[in-house]
Design an enzyme around this catalytic site. Structure first.
Site, PDB file in Angstrom:
ATOM      1  N   THR A 153      -6.354  -1.834  -0.069  1.00 55.25           N
ATOM      2  CA  THR A 153      -4.893  -2.474   0.029  1.00 55.25           C
ATOM      3  C   THR A 153      -4.249  -1.857   1.020  1.00 55.25           C
ATOM      4  O   THR A 153      -4.477  -2.393   2.318  1.00 55.25           O
ATOM      5  CB  THR A 153      -4.093  -2.314  -1.231  1.00 55.25           C
ATOM      6  OG1 THR A 153      -4.500  -0.862  -1.747  1.00 55.25           O
ATOM      7  CG2 THR A 153      -4.623  -2.906  -2.485  1.00 55.25           C
ATOM      8  N   LYS A 179     -10.955   3.083  -3.673  1.00 54.45           N
ATOM      9  CA  LYS A 179      -9.803   2.838  -2.733  1.00 54.45           C
ATOM     10  C   LYS A 179      -8.839   3.504  -3.060  1.00 54.45           C
ATOM     11  O   LYS A 179      -8.779   3.813  -4.504  1.00 54.45           O
ATOM     12  CB  LYS A 179      -9.909   1.209  -2.791  1.00 54.45           C
ATOM     13  CG  LYS A 179      -9.278   0.580  -4.250  1.00 54.45           C
ATOM     14  CD  LYS A 179      -7.712   0.842  -4.663  1.00 54.45           C
ATOM     15  CE  LYS A 179      -7.052  -0.032  -3.635  1.00 54.45           C
ATOM     16  NZ  LYS A 179      -5.496   0.276  -4.115  1.00 54.45           N
ATOM     17  N   THR A 190      -5.776   7.306 -10.830  1.00 56.59           N
ATOM     18  CA  THR A 190      -4.844   6.504  -9.897  1.00 56.59           C
ATOM     19  C   THR A 190      -5.418   6.116  -8.588  1.00 56.59           C
ATOM     20  O   THR A 190      -5.156   6.128  -7.590  1.00 56.59           O
ATOM     21  CB  THR A 190      -3.493   7.187  -9.555  1.00 56.59           C
ATOM     22  OG1 THR A 190      -4.153   8.563  -9.165  1.00 56.59           O
ATOM     23  CG2 THR A 190      -2.665   7.733 -11.104  1.00 56.59           C
ATOM     24  N   GLU A 277      -1.100   7.286   2.217  1.00 57.51           N
ATOM     25  CA  GLU A 277      -0.163   6.724   3.023  1.00 57.51           C
ATOM     26  C   GLU A 277       0.641   7.357   4.107  1.00 57.51           C
ATOM     27  O   GLU A 277       1.403   8.453   3.690  1.00 57.51           O
ATOM     28  CB  GLU A 277       0.644   5.786   2.138  1.00 57.51           C
ATOM     29  CG  GLU A 277      -0.204   4.521   1.379  1.00 57.51           C
ATOM     30  CD  GLU A 277       0.796   4.079   0.460  1.00 57.51           C
ATOM     31  OE1 GLU A 277       0.373   2.956  -0.086  1.00 57.51           O
ATOM     32  OE2 GLU A 277       1.837   4.330  -0.019  1.00 57.51           O
ATOM     33  N   ASN A 401       5.790   1.742   2.256  1.00 59.39           N
ATOM     34  CA  ASN A 401       6.038   1.373   0.992  1.00 59.39           C
ATOM     35  C   ASN A 401       7.557   0.457   1.173  1.00 59.39           C
ATOM     36  O   ASN A 401       7.494  -0.340   0.147  1.00 59.39           O
ATOM     37  CB  ASN A 401       6.321   2.779   0.048  1.00 59.39           C
ATOM     38  CG  ASN A 401       4.886   3.056  -0.346  1.00 59.39           C
ATOM     39  OD1 ASN A 401       4.218   2.543  -1.198  1.00 59.39           O
ATOM     40  ND2 ASN A 401       4.589   3.996   0.443  1.00 59.39           N
ATOM     41  N   SER A 406       5.768  -7.286   2.185  1.00 56.95           N
ATOM     42  CA  SER A 406       6.023  -8.026   3.504  1.00 56.95           C
ATOM     43  C   SER A 406       4.924  -8.869   3.934  1.00 56.95           C
ATOM     44  O   SER A 406       3.719  -8.327   3.793  1.00 56.95           O
ATOM     45  CB  SER A 406       6.639  -7.191   4.583  1.00 56.95           C
ATOM     46  OG  SER A 406       7.696  -6.792   4.272  1.00 56.95           O
TER      47      SER A 406
END
Length: 406
Positions: A153, A179, A190, A277, A401, A406
């Site tokens: 993702t 992932k 998670t 991230e 985030n 978007s």
């Protein structure tokens, strides 16, 4: 960009496993977003799942199907989490299993569904179901890298680990993918991870091995402290490379399998943190001298979750008072702060609860500027020790985030 060595290794073929993928336009065009695993009949499987009370429809279905049967197929879609989708989401997860079962000639209970992506939106079922046959048509044993790419993702890189090992003169493979980059905090689990071996292992021991290794890998990582609604870890032993089935933990072969699986799981878990991230730094937090493992973990996570600690590390600012504060609010009872020792790598910053006499800001800043570092805490309370892996918190985490949908 991910931190440190995140290169895909040689992904050894696991006998009894085939993988296919397709572009179904679940959310984005021109990318693999449906992945199917096929396991040989007689394979033994186990799973561990998120403890989020709002867990997604595919988690509910996978749990139920695992109780009923060993899976022959896994189907994973990215781009849509099918979480927070109510009764319709449950029906869609079940329908996905039923359609794949019909195409593959198995029962629906022999299919486990997995989803990852945006929460609160219904799956585009027409496109998803249309992608199943194309994915089945591409099934092959050497498609692990395609699968690792297809389940991404916000990941910036595919994640894989693979080893070969020998038992009684037979060479076996252990290969897996994972992932995850955000919404990463333990409570199993998670992220998504799928690991398989062609060694012969009983179903009871497959579950035992998974539980033990998850505790020291995926349950020892954190990126942002958020526990996902969806994520799962599946371990499958196909037994297709031959040999006598391992049915007891007293079997000498069991210890070898445990050692290999531990390394594979730790590598997959650490890759998630390295690709956190917006991450620019990989941080190991080790707490030793605890009265028990729980208080070591409580303090390690208090440090690893702290936005103030993580942003200081991002800025290479050795503001070590933030580390002491995180230790202090971890909730460990009767903590004697005068026994606390803290190091950044080999630089002691805190001794007996206060600044170490020979510590300098320059030495602390030098460590903080590294791409990888260890925060080590001594409690002086006992012999327990544990380690957690995390990353820094950067501007890009907020950007990623803020723009996620978007």
């Amino acid at each position: 960009m991910a931190v440190g060595d995140v290169a895909m290794p040689q992904m050894h073929v696991v006998q009894g496993v085939k993988i296919g993928s397709a572009e179904a336009y679940v959310r984005y065009p021109n990318r693999r977003d449906v992945v199917i695993f096929e396991f040989a009949a007689g394979s033994n499987a186990a799973g561990v799942f998120t403890q989020n009370a709002f867990c997604a429809a595919p988690v509910h279905v996978s749990k139920a199907h695992l109780i009923e049967s060993n899976p022959r197929y896994l189907v994973i879609n990215t781009g849509n989490a099918n979480a927070g989708t109510g009764k319709t989401g449950m029906l869609n997860a079940k329908q996905t299993c039923e359609k794949l079962a019909q195409l593959a000639g198995v029962t629906a209970a022999e299919v486990l569904p997995f989803s990852t992506g945006v929460i609160g939106e219904q799956l585009p079922m027409e496109r998803l179901l249309a992608g199943l046959q194309p994915a089945l048509d591409t099934l092959k044993p050497d498609a692990w890298v395609d699968a690792a790419t297809g389940i991404m993702t916000t990941d910036t890189t595919p994640k894989g680990a693979s080893e070969q090992f020998e038992l009684d003169g037979i060479t076996y493979s252990m290969t897996g993918i994972s992932k995850g980059a955000g919404m990463i905090r333990p409570n199993m689990a998670t992220m998504l991870s799928f690991v398989a071996t062609d060694a012969p292992i009983s179903r009871e021991l497959v579950q035992q091995l998974l539980k033990i290794t998850v505790e020291q890998s995926f349950n020892r990582i954190t990126v942002d402290g958020d526990t996902s609604t969806n994520d799962s870890c599946i371990f499958v032993a196909t037994g297709q490379a031959g040999g006598v089935e391992i049915t007891s933990a007293e079997d000498a072969r069991y210890a070898v399998v445990l050692e290999v699986l531990t390394r594979v799981m730790k590598r997959l878990a650490q890759l998630i943190v390295r690709d956190g991230e917006g991450a620019t730094k990989f941080i190991t937090v080790t707490v030793e001298g605890g009265a028990d493992t729980q208080e070591c973990c409580d303090i390690a996570y208090s440090i690893a979750h702290s936005p103030l600690v993580k942003t200081a590390i991002f800025a290479s600012d050795p503001n070590w008072g933030r580390i002491l504060a995180a230790i202090g609010y971890a909730g460990v009872k009767n903590l004697d702060v005068e026994k606390i020792q803290v190091w950044l790598d080999d630089v002691q910053i805190c001794k007996d609860g206060g600044a170490a006499e020979d510590y300098t800001e320059e030495a602390g800043a030098r460590i903080m500027a590294q791409a990888e570092m260890t925060i080590r805490v001594g409690l002086g309370r006992g012999d327990a020790k544990d380690t957690v892996y995390t990353c820094d918190l950067s501007y890009d985490y907020v950007k990623i985030n803020a723009d996620y949908r978007s």
